[in-house]
Scaffold this active site. Structure first.
Site, mmCIF file in Angstrom:
data_model
loop_
_atom_site.group_PDB
_atom_site.id
_atom_site.type_symbol
_atom_site.label_atom_id
_atom_site.label_comp_id
_atom_site.label_asym_id
_atom_site.label_seq_id
_atom_site.Cartn_x
_atom_site.Cartn_y
_atom_site.Cartn_z
ATOM 1 N N VAL A 127 4.064 22.949 -4.222
ATOM 2 C CA VAL A 127 4.127 24.577 -3.929
ATOM 3 C C VAL A 127 4.968 25.276 -4.860
ATOM 4 C CG1 VAL A 127 4.881 26.182 -2.224
ATOM 5 C CG2 VAL A 127 3.920 23.969 -1.305
ATOM 6 N N LYS A 200 -0.941 25.923 0.438
ATOM 7 C CA LYS A 200 0.572 25.699 0.335
ATOM 8 C C LYS A 200 1.353 26.329 1.275
ATOM 9 C CE LYS A 200 -0.236 26.383 -4.614
ATOM 10 N NZ LYS A 200 -0.459 27.100 -5.859
HETATM 11 N N1 HSE Z 1 -4.179 27.107 -9.561
HETATM 12 C C1 HSE Z 1 -2.777 26.994 -8.761
HETATM 13 C C2 HSE Z 1 -2.436 28.609 -8.957
HETATM 14 C C3 HSE Z 1 -1.890 26.284 -9.719
HETATM 15 O O1 HSE Z 1 -2.779 29.441 -9.791
HETATM 16 O O2 HSE Z 1 -1.284 28.892 -8.437
HETATM 17 C C4 HSE Z 1 -0.868 25.658 -9.184
HETATM 18 O O3 HSE Z 1 -0.791 25.248 -7.848
#
Ligand code: HSE
Length: 411
Positions: A127, A200
């Site tokens: 996260v 998250k």
């Molecule tokens: N793809 C995710 C983002 C990467 O853009 O936040 C980090 O978790």
């Protein structure tokens, strides 16, 4: 000396190896001993890599090597990551991971396995990328009853929205740029449709409220249906649109959680978090609001959190410091529509008739205007109500078409 293996040599995995070498001296002085990467597992070949002697393709070599005590899982995805991590923990190896999909789907189970085998399962990088959030929540805020967690949890969508708001850049072009910069998931729909932010908020809510929150119980909307018109109306309301993940504890102990685009006042803390940056607000009964801010995606920021977990486990010296939360059947999460807010609505229809309908169903609405607004388009913000109440009133509207609805939040 501690010998580690790294599963995956993508953006984060290559960052982990790079960072362990780059800051070798300070990392080892903090860890209290040398840390050596013995294996890098990846099915691909990397002929130009300076770590030729470390690449392997067979996971069992790592599983069966008694010298390996810590493994960094940075492959992403559930399969084979889940089977790998579970068997590593069962064989007495600690695991650190950046894999939010894994933690959101299997966190309770893997934490239990780690505790049973007296090893650690850490996931600081899952996260907020480089932002310290899991350990601060678990340790530094441990004296608080947390009532709410909310934040901008996806760097890619925040980058895209920033480009749309500040440069009127088309969505597709901004997404392409985010992919080039290594922010986006392998399948960028996980970013754009809100699933990454959902995973998250599930991890943060599980940690904050002590029971596993599963992604399928969290209402999730992404940013793919937002238009530059919505951005302009929000601007006229002194607001910006951000993708927000939020989880709140209700008085009875259950929680409401959701991920959706929301209009925030330009003057709020979260509204001013731009580009790939993430911001996470924790509301504690002793601390009040605490906000964490930093780079939420990218190679070295995320690697920083993975390596910090490796250092922590090295210092823990064969004891289990793993945090834990209870598993759940999903009934700990209430209907998100119980949560009240104001709503931005954009409607299409005959303007005089639409205004009458809006007055009848919504009373004194606060109308918004944008440059180039067509005569048959009306946008307004409602008073505060639950989403069930909103649904009821929308059903009563006649002869107008709903074009967009965005919650207006007061973080
Ligand atoms: N793809 C995710 C983002 C990467 O853009 O936040 C980090 O978790």
């Amino acid at each position: 000396m501690v010998k580690v293996a790294v599963l995956g040599h993508g953006t984060v995995g290559s960052g982990v190896v790079e960072l362990l070498l780059k800051n070798k001296k300070s990392i080892e002085s903090r860890a209290g001993q040398e840390i050596e990467v013995k294996y890098i597992l990846d099915l691909r070949d990397f002929p130009d890599s300076p770590y030729q002697d470390k690449f392997i393709k067979d996971f069992n070599i790592i599983l069966q090597d008694p010298e390996i005590s810590i493994v960094a899982e940075v492959m992403g995805g559930l399969s084979p990551a889940f089977d790998y991590v579970r068997s590593l923990l069962e064989s007495g190896k600690s695991v650190v991971t950046s894999n939010k999909e894994l933690v959101a789907a299997k966190g309770a189970q893997l934490l239990k396995t780690a505790n049973q085998h007296n090893v650690n399962f850490f996931f600081e990088a899952s996260v907020g990328g480089g932002i310290p959030i899991i350990r601060p929540m678990h340790q530094c805020l441990a004296a608080n009853e947390i009532s709410e967690v909310a934040g901008i949890l996806n760097g890619t969508t925040n980058f895209i929205l920033t480009k749309m708001i500040e440069e009127q850049m088309p969505f597709d072009q901004a997404l392409q740029l985010a992919q080039q910069l290594g922010y986006a998931e392998r399948d960028p729909s996980a970013d754009v449709e809100g699933h990454d932010a959902c995973r998250k908020i599930c991890i943060l809510a599980s940690l904050a409220f002590g029971k596993h929150v599963y992604p399928h119980t969290v209402h999730t909307e992404g940013i793919s249906r937002l238009s530059l018109d919505d951005v302009a109306y929000a601007d006229s309301f002194d607001g910006v649109i951000k993708l927000i993940g939020r989880a709140r504890r209700l008085p009875g102990g259950k929680i409401v959680a959701a991920v959706y685009p929301a209009i925030l006042s330009k003057h709020s803390q979260l509204a001013n978090i731009n580009d790939v940056f993430n911001g996470i607000l924790i509301r504690g009964d002793a601390t009040g609001d605490v906000v964490f801010y930093g780079r939420g995606a990218g190679k070295l920021p995320t690697a920083s959190a993975v390596v910090a977990d490796i250092i922590d486990i090295t210092k823990a010296n064969c004891t289990s410091k793993s945090l834990s939360w209870e598993d759940s059947s999903g009934d700990n999460v209430e209907d998100y529509k119980l949560s009240p807010s104001r709503f931005y609505l954009k409607l299409q229809g005959d303007p005089a008739e639409a205004r009458k309908q809006i007055a009848r169903c919504f009373g004194d609405a606060e109308y918004l205007a944008r440059p180039g607004q067509p005569a048959d388009e009306l946008a307004f913000v409602t008073e505060e109500m639950t989403e069930h109440e909103l649904d009821r009133r929308l059903e009563e509207l006649q002869g107008v078409q709903l074009k967009s609805m965005i919650r207006v939040l007061d973080y």
